[in-house]
Motif scaffolding. Structure first.
Motif, mmCIF file in Angstrom:
data_model
loop_
_atom_site.group_PDB
_atom_site.id
_atom_site.type_symbol
_atom_site.label_atom_id
_atom_site.label_comp_id
_atom_site.label_asym_id
_atom_site.label_seq_id
_atom_site.Cartn_x
_atom_site.Cartn_y
_atom_site.Cartn_z
ATOM 1 N N ARG A 1 1.402 -1.334 0.095
ATOM 2 C CA ARG A 1 0.103 0.357 0.068
ATOM 3 C C ARG A 1 0.814 1.495 -0.561
ATOM 4 N NH1 ARG A 1 -3.083 -1.329 5.134
ATOM 5 N NH2 ARG A 1 -1.264 -1.398 6.355
ATOM 6 N N PRO A 2 1.979 1.106 0.566
ATOM 7 C CA PRO A 2 2.742 2.326 0.880
ATOM 8 C C PRO A 2 3.723 2.792 -0.594
ATOM 9 C CG PRO A 2 3.312 1.431 2.639
ATOM 10 C CD PRO A 2 2.975 0.571 2.161
ATOM 11 N N PHE A 3 3.677 1.534 -1.541
ATOM 12 C CA PHE A 3 4.153 1.899 -2.870
ATOM 13 C C PHE A 3 3.515 2.009 -3.861
ATOM 14 C CE2 PHE A 3 6.276 -0.478 0.502
ATOM 15 C CZ PHE A 3 7.643 -0.024 0.544
ATOM 16 N N HIS A 4 4.479 1.893 -4.971
ATOM 17 C CA HIS A 4 4.325 2.624 -6.596
ATOM 18 C C HIS A 4 3.876 1.071 -7.027
ATOM 19 C CE1 HIS A 4 2.149 6.905 -6.267
ATOM 20 N NE2 HIS A 4 3.504 6.986 -5.358
ATOM 21 N N GLY A 5 3.580 0.754 -6.429
ATOM 22 C CA GLY A 5 4.341 -1.013 -7.177
ATOM 23 C C GLY A 5 5.788 -1.496 -6.925
ATOM 24 N N PHE A 6 6.010 -2.780 -6.869
ATOM 25 C CA PHE A 6 7.236 -3.264 -7.289
ATOM 26 C C PHE A 6 8.638 -2.822 -7.604
ATOM 27 C CE2 PHE A 6 10.525 -6.539 -7.396
ATOM 28 C CZ PHE A 6 11.136 -6.798 -6.369
#
Length: 273
Positions: A13-18
């Motif tokens: 959730r805190p990230f813009h993808g892997f």
């Protein structure tokens, strides 16, 4: 330098993808930043030698069995790695890999789960839909891919009820972008009576449905990258790393339960006119 493979768990959730992107936080970016802080990755290096990941996940997707591999010093254990990683990203197992090991190409299969909130869904209808999806099909209308080879094999596909949730599990040789989330959307439509189970056959015959009837992607927040399988590669769980996963994600689960209770209290405390 030997090549090490690491199992990685994360809250997406805190990230813009892997996959690493410029100017926004990503899981891969956090992994590289930690290696740089540990002195494994030089300030000018783009990525570690031999680096590859089992797969990419979209923003909001969780990971349990994501796997990354690269040339790593022997002292780099999951515990040492976690010392520089954010709490939302945890290394929990390690394997010594051959020098030519590639985490993407050498994965024999990958597995995902989707936790679908569907209290009124019919489990037997969901299972009937899933039964038709299992096997080798052209999944063009269940992906964001519009060209190239869109035929894939689902080795296993299951659905079980867990309280008010349906848990869909799939394992396949490879997955097209958004395939699992669109599959979930289709199963939900069948299980809730919106479309008949025969709709699955139409979706698996690309070009037979108008665009507005092609299943959209379900929200990413219910998806978990569960596993990438590598025959012959033995992962050894790291005791401290696994404990860290249980502590961090257990606490996050407790906070989410508390937030849900308070939200229900507020929603139920508003009187009607």
């Amino acid at each position: 330098m030997p090549r090490g493979a690491f199992r990685i768990a994360y809250d997406g959730r805190p990230f813009h993808g892997f996959q690493r992107q410029p100017s926004v936080p990503t899981v891969e970016g956090a992994l590289f930043d930690a290696l740089r802080d540990l002195g494994v990755l030089g300030d000018e290096a783009d990525k570690p030698p031999g680096y590859a990941a089992a797969g990419r996940t979209d923003a909001g997707v969780f990971g349990l069995g994501q796997t990354v591999a690269f040339d790593a010093p022997e002292w780099l254990t999951p515990r040492a790695y976690n010392g520089q990683l954010p709490a939302t990203v945890r290394a929990w197992a390690h394997a010594d890999a051959p020098t030519d090991f590639h985490a993407t190409h050498d994965a024999a299969s990958r597995a995902y789960e989707y936790h679908l909130y569907a209290p009124g869904a019919d489990l037997e209808l969901a299972r009937a839909a899933v039964d038709r999806l299992r096997g080798t099909h052209d999944f063009r209308d269940l992906s964001a891919v519009s060209s190239g080879n869109t035929t894939r094999r689902l080795r296993t596909a299951t659905v079980e009820r867990d309280g008010e949730f349906l848990v869909l599990g799939v394992r396949g040789d490879g997955f097209l972008h958004e395939l699992v989330r669109r599959l979930v959307s289709l199963v939900r439509s069948v299980a809730t009576g919106v479309v008949p189970v025969e709709r699955v056959d139409s979706v698996l015959t690309p070009g037979t449905l108008p665009d507005h009837e092609i299943p959209p992607a379900a929200p990413p927040g219910g998806l978990v990258f569960v596993d990438a399988a590598y025959p012959g590669l033995a992962f050894e769980p790291d005791r401290r790393g696994a404990e860290s996963v249980r502590e961090v994600f257990g606490e996050r689960a407790t906070r989410a339960t508390r937030r849900g209770r308070l939200c229900r209290r507020i929603a139920g405390g508003v009187g009607e006119d």
